[in-house]
Design an enzyme around this catalytic site. Structure first.
Site, mmCIF file in Angstrom:
data_model
loop_
_atom_site.group_PDB
_atom_site.id
_atom_site.type_symbol
_atom_site.label_atom_id
_atom_site.label_comp_id
_atom_site.label_asym_id
_atom_site.label_seq_id
_atom_site.Cartn_x
_atom_site.Cartn_y
_atom_site.Cartn_z
ATOM 1 N N LYS A 175 8.442 -0.354 12.927
ATOM 2 C CA LYS A 175 7.977 -0.721 11.592
ATOM 3 C C LYS A 175 6.699 -1.577 11.664
ATOM 4 O O LYS A 175 6.366 -2.103 12.718
ATOM 5 C CB LYS A 175 9.084 -1.471 10.834
ATOM 6 C CG LYS A 175 10.368 -0.655 10.686
ATOM 7 C CD LYS A 175 10.108 0.644 9.950
ATOM 8 C CE LYS A 175 11.339 1.426 9.543
ATOM 9 N NZ LYS A 175 12.299 1.793 10.557
HETATM 10 C C1 LIG Z 1 14.502 5.126 5.103
HETATM 11 C C2 LIG Z 1 15.237 4.231 6.051
HETATM 12 N N1 LIG Z 1 16.177 3.398 5.567
HETATM 13 C C3 LIG Z 1 16.853 2.566 6.360
HETATM 14 C C4 LIG Z 1 16.623 2.518 7.708
HETATM 15 C C5 LIG Z 1 17.446 1.607 8.560
HETATM 16 O O1 LIG Z 1 16.706 0.563 9.120
HETATM 17 P P1 LIG Z 1 17.350 -0.319 10.283
HETATM 18 O O2 LIG Z 1 17.147 0.425 11.562
HETATM 19 O O3 LIG Z 1 16.576 -1.613 10.241
HETATM 20 O O4 LIG Z 1 18.767 -0.506 9.952
HETATM 21 C C6 LIG Z 1 15.660 3.353 8.276
HETATM 22 C C7 LIG Z 1 15.381 3.293 9.710
HETATM 23 O O5 LIG Z 1 14.361 3.667 10.195
HETATM 24 C C8 LIG Z 1 14.948 4.232 7.427
HETATM 25 O O6 LIG Z 1 14.028 5.081 7.920
#
Ligand SMILES: Cc1ncc(COP(=O)(O)O)c(C=O)c1O
Length: 376
Positions: A175
């Site tokens: 990110k």
């Molecule tokens: C659209 C979306 N939502 C949620 C997440 C979840 O993020 P995390 O890995 O911080 O839980 C991701 C992960 O890349 C994502 O692409």
């Protein structure tokens, strides 16, 4: 590839030297600075965006059998958090240009069981929040923005994170700003913020001692079976350093996207990613779409790019096409035709702030070469 320099090491060393390695002063500071950055009253740091969305759904009171509206064009996390409650994800197809949930289709998906709407700012391009919030407010349904891709980003002059009932961010390694793994919840609602904070650490209410007893600080009360979602001070230290560079890193991603756009704009065989003049796009992903009749197929294009040293990817296989959702909800691939059709022709080109000008030029040269080989 994360964009790290000496600043992260300095902040992390500071945390290590202090001896406070788990949730403590760095986490508090990161929450404070993040809330100020996006213009939210409360920010709660957690260990992923998945955890953030789980806590937000808990705070708005989602229960077994409830429904939550979301998009099929997303990553696993967005819908799995709904399933944690044994609630039902109700998918609404996407807009063919933006690939974000189609606001015009939301109202007809609302039922008396609808307890939340989770729109996703896909690739970092803000969803049409005015339209979504108009329906949601009129029907009394909270909006939980899945902003895993959209930091920093803004919608009509307002930072994403300051608009809806809840916004959930990700600081995963790829990110714009990263803490390795990490997430943040922002909200203006003090009661919901407190619930998220308590549930992020075993459902323990540490303020209870102040209210109910004259005992010392050791006293606490468990008010619900919570989770272990807290952020560590080591991660928060990294986040603090990254936050200070967020705008610079976003600007670099944007510059790369603009170079790609400039290079590919004259080719009829590809469709450039959508953008909006009233939003600041975070450019987490650069999603190019192929006009497939110019090519043998997408896999062939990916293979040709791979041979030229370019690691392209695909975002995302729509959730209704995965075995779990097919079997659980009897979805067929055709149920959300826009999501399916756009997914079938999407490729994501490398984009990250550490990319050098040479890296960008290499991607452009490879794509143009592949297009040329197809007579484009
Ligand atoms: C659209 C979306 N939502 C949620 C997440 C979840 O993020 P995390 O890995 O911080 O839980 C991701 C992960 O890349 C994502 O692409």
């Amino acid at each position: 590839m994360p964009d790290l320099d000496g600043c992260e090491m300095e902040e992390i060393n500071d945390a290590l030297r202090s001896g406070w390695v788990t949730t403590g002063p760095k986490t508090k500071q990161f929450e404070k600075e993040f809330a100020a950055y996006v213009g939210a009253k409360h920010a709660i740091a957690v260990n992923s965006c998945t955890a953030a969305m789980h806590l937000a759904l808990d705070a708005v009171g989602v229960q077994r059998g409830d429904e939550v509206i979301t998009t099929p064009y997303t990553f696993a996390a967005t819908a799995e958090v709904i399933r944690y409650f044994d609630a039902r994800p109700v998918f609404v197809d996407v807009d063919p240009l933006y690939l974000n949930i189609n606001p015009d289709l939301i109202e007809r998906a609302i039922t008396p069981k609808t307890k939340a709407i989770i729109p996703v700012h896909l690739a970092g391009l803000p969803v049409e929040l005015d339209a979504i919030r108009e329906v949601a407010t009129r029907r009394g349904i909270p909006v939980i923005e899945d902003s895993a891709h959209a930091f920093p980003a803004s919608y009509k002059g307002k930072h994403i994170g300051s608009i809806s009932e809840f916004t959930c961010f990700s600081f995963y390694a790829t990110k714009t700003i990263t803490t390795g793994e990490g997430g943040m919840i922002t909200t203006d609602n003090a009661e919901w913020a407190e619930r998220c904070r308590i549930m992020s650490l075993h459902g323990i209410d540490k303020n209870a001692w102040k209210r109910y007893t004259s005992e010392g600080k050791w006293y606490y009360e468990i008010i619900a079976p919570g989770y272990k979602y807290n952020m560590t001070d080591i991660a928060a230290a990294m986040g603090l350093a990254q936050l200070r560079k967020a705008e610079k890193m976003r600007a670099r991603r944007r510059a790369i996207a603009m170079q790609y756009n400039e290079a590919f704009r004259t080719y009829d065989a590809v469709q450039l990613p959508a953008d909006r003049s009233d939003c600041d796009h975070a450019w987490h992903l650069y999603m190019l779409r192929l006009h497939l009749h110019h090519f043998i197929d997408r896999a062939h294009v990916m293979e040709m790019l791979k041979h030229r040293g370019i690691g392209a990817s695909v975002h995302f296989i729509p959730l209704h096409m995965h075995p779990y959702y097919r079997e659980q909800y009897h979805c067929t691939a055709q149920d959300f035709p826009v999501a399916r059709a756009e997914y079938l022709r999407e490729i994501s080109l490398p984009i990250y702030s550490r990319m050098s000008d040479e890296d960008v030029a290499q991607v452009i040269a490879a794509v143009i070469d592949v297009l040329a080989k197809h007579g484009c």
